[in-house]
Scaffold this motif. Structure first.
Motif, PDB file in Angstrom:
ATOM      1  N   TYR A  22       0.836  -1.194   0.000  1.00 32.37           N
ATOM      2  CA  TYR A  22       0.000   0.000   0.000  1.00 32.37           C
ATOM      3  C   TYR A  22       0.868   1.239   0.000  1.00 32.37           C
ATOM      4  O   TYR A  22       2.065   1.192   0.288  1.00 32.37           O
ATOM      5  N   ALA A  79      -4.348   0.789  -1.396  1.00 30.97           N
ATOM      6  CA  ALA A  79      -4.002  -0.620  -1.228  1.00 30.97           C
ATOM      7  C   ALA A  79      -3.830  -1.265  -2.602  1.00 30.97           C
ATOM      8  O   ALA A  79      -4.649  -2.057  -3.046  1.00 30.97           O
ATOM      9  N   LEU A 137      -1.413  -3.676   6.510  1.00 34.75           N
ATOM     10  CA  LEU A 137      -2.465  -2.922   5.816  1.00 34.75           C
ATOM     11  C   LEU A 137      -3.632  -2.592   6.733  1.00 34.75           C
ATOM     12  O   LEU A 137      -4.144  -1.470   6.720  1.00 34.75           O
TER      13      LEU A 137
END
Length: 138
Positions: A58, A81, A70
């Motif tokens: 990401y 992402a 994440l």
């Protein structure tokens, strides 16, 4: 016809039932392909690229680094992402290719439709018989 009657007529048509079955089977098939991509393909691709987990790739939009997982980064702020998107994109490509192959095979197995010759109306046949009879008259 009342709206409820129209709905019943629409809902019990064969095409609507076929569509409902196709959507249910398609959803189940989508889960199978999703598992194939996430559990079998992406680990191999990650290993090829040095043991990386694409689902945690990401870019943070709030200025922090990419050291967090994440899920934690999303809690801290907005992120792009792209690793998750890449996984979903591969999932889509595989699913689209499989559906393309299924449609291709189904089209090959169907018999080609042979159009029947147009039926000559009875009055035209009768007029032709009269014409031929008049030609053969001495």
């Amino acid at each position: 016809m009342s709206m409820m009657g129209e709905f019943k007529s629409f809902a019990i048509k064969g095409n609507v039932m076929d569509l409902a079955v196709a959507v249910i089977i398609g959803a189940a098939f989508g889960k199978i392909v999703e598992s194939l991509v996430q559990d079998l393909i992406m680990p191999v691709v990650g290993t090829i690229f040095g043991g990386l987990d694409f689902s945690n790739y990401y870019l943070p939009l709030h200025g922090q680094g990419t050291q967090l997982a994440l899920v934690e980064a999303k809690k801290a702020g907005a992120v792009l992402a792209y690793g998750n998107f890449l996984t979903i994109l591969i999932n889509f490509v595989i699913l689209a290719f499989i559906i393309f192959q299924m449609v291709r095979i189904a089209n090959k197995t169907q018999k080609p439709k042979v159009e029947a010759a147009p039926v000559t109306p009875e009055d035209v046949i009768l007029l032709r018989e009269i014409r031929d009879a008049l030609k053969n008259r001495p």
